[in-house]
Design an enzyme around this catalytic site. Structure first.
Site, PDB file in Angstrom:
ATOM      1  N   GLU A 101     -12.038   6.636   4.391  1.00 60.39           N
ATOM      2  CA  GLU A 101     -11.211   7.436   5.333  1.00 60.39           C
ATOM      3  C   GLU A 101     -12.271   7.848   6.595  1.00 60.39           C
ATOM      4  O   GLU A 101     -11.879   7.732   7.847  1.00 60.39           O
ATOM      5  CB  GLU A 101     -10.988   8.558   4.871  1.00 60.39           C
ATOM      6  CG  GLU A 101      -9.758   8.570   3.965  1.00 60.39           C
ATOM      7  CD  GLU A 101      -8.356   8.107   4.575  1.00 60.39           C
ATOM      8  OE1 GLU A 101      -8.499   7.916   5.748  1.00 60.39           O
ATOM      9  OE2 GLU A 101      -7.729   7.718   3.815  1.00 60.39           O
ATOM     10  N   TRP A 113      -5.655   2.418  10.441  1.00 60.79           N
ATOM     11  CA  TRP A 113      -5.975   2.151   8.785  1.00 60.79           C
ATOM     12  C   TRP A 113      -5.788   0.736   8.209  1.00 60.79           C
ATOM     13  O   TRP A 113      -6.486   0.208   7.644  1.00 60.79           O
ATOM     14  CB  TRP A 113      -5.164   3.275   7.997  1.00 60.79           C
ATOM     15  CG  TRP A 113      -5.057   3.008   6.371  1.00 60.79           C
ATOM     16  CD1 TRP A 113      -4.222   2.381   5.711  1.00 60.79           C
ATOM     17  CD2 TRP A 113      -6.246   3.283   5.789  1.00 60.79           C
ATOM     18  NE1 TRP A 113      -4.751   2.415   4.432  1.00 60.79           N
ATOM     19  CE2 TRP A 113      -5.988   2.848   4.335  1.00 60.79           C
ATOM     20  CE3 TRP A 113      -7.531   3.736   5.946  1.00 60.79           C
ATOM     21  CZ2 TRP A 113      -6.872   2.832   3.207  1.00 60.79           C
ATOM     22  CZ3 TRP A 113      -8.621   3.870   5.076  1.00 60.79           C
ATOM     23  CH2 TRP A 113      -8.097   3.463   3.524  1.00 60.79           C
ATOM     24  N   TYR A 125       0.695  -0.939   0.207  1.00 59.69           N
ATOM     25  CA  TYR A 125       0.093  -0.074   0.150  1.00 59.69           C
ATOM     26  C   TYR A 125       0.768   1.208   0.006  1.00 59.69           C
ATOM     27  O   TYR A 125       0.571   2.214  -0.843  1.00 59.69           O
ATOM     28  CB  TYR A 125      -1.011  -0.061   1.241  1.00 59.69           C
ATOM     29  CG  TYR A 125      -1.812   1.343   1.452  1.00 59.69           C
ATOM     30  CD1 TYR A 125      -2.915   1.410   0.459  1.00 59.69           C
ATOM     31  CD2 TYR A 125      -1.527   2.227   2.238  1.00 59.69           C
ATOM     32  CE1 TYR A 125      -3.618   2.516   0.556  1.00 59.69           C
ATOM     33  CE2 TYR A 125      -2.116   3.260   2.474  1.00 59.69           C
ATOM     34  CZ  TYR A 125      -3.239   3.463   1.693  1.00 59.69           C
ATOM     35  OH  TYR A 125      -4.005   4.695   1.479  1.00 59.69           O
TER      36      TYR A 125
END
Length: 198
Positions: A49, A57, A27
């Site tokens: 988000e 995350w 990522y």
């Protein structure tokens, strides 16, 4: 983590967070900080988000495929047409974050965005990208802000247009993830890769 870039398994320097979990390496190297365009693609990032708010995350990243399946790949027109039965389906789906406020905000935001002209979400979000030449590359994690004037203004603009669950911190995370800013550390191997690829 307040230090500078650290070497990964291949010896190349990366942002420290990019090595904190296996999923983060790909990522970090291939997605984070690279320009994202398109209303549906940006809607997905806005939603994820928002779901990440209050969580790590990595929790979202590990469930991203399930989120995409549950929300029909975050196609605005499709999500805008979701019914109360769809909402209950989502709230019972163990593959996503079953937070009622976040699910309801996602559906409500899709209905708002479905009425916008094509490309308007992309144009609005990218209009808040700061001048890269005026932003020095961060040397350490401590140099990376959580909120900026631009993210505060972006969140305010989105709320004014009727979107929910978007504050300055969430807006800045969106700006980082979608390449409006390049917050890879100065010595990071991924620094500048986004601009070279765009």
């Amino acid at each position: 983590m307040t230090g500078g870039a650290v070497p990964g398994p291949d010896g190349k320097l990366r942002c420290p967070w990019g090595l904190s979990a296996d999923e983060y390496v790909t990522y970090h190297d291939e997605e984070w900080g690279r320009p994202v365009h398109g209303d549906d693609a940006l809607f997905e990032r806005l939603c994820l988000e928002a779901f990440q708010s209050g969580l790590s995350w990595i929790t979202i990243l590990r469930r991203r495929d399930s989120f995409r399946t549950a929300f029909d790949d975050f196609k605005i027109a499709s999500v805008a047409a979701f019914t109360d039965a769809d909402k209950e389906r989502l709230l019972a789906d163990p593959g996503i974050i079953r937070n009622r406020a976040k699910v309801e905000a996602t559906l409500a935001n899709a209905r708002v965005l479905a009425d916008w002209p094509a490309g308007e979400l992309d144009t609005l979000i990218w209009s808040y990208a700061p001048d890269a030449a005026k932003r020095p590359a961060p040397r350490s994690i401590a140099d990376v802000p959580a909120v900026t004037d631009e993210s505060t203004a972006l969140a305010k603009a989105l709320k004014k247009r009727g979107l929910r669950f978007i504050g300055p911190t969430t807006a800045y995370a969106l700006m980082q993830a979608c390449g409006l800013v390049d917050d890879h550390l100065s010595d990071c191997v991924a620094r500048g890769a986004a601009s070279q690829a765009s």
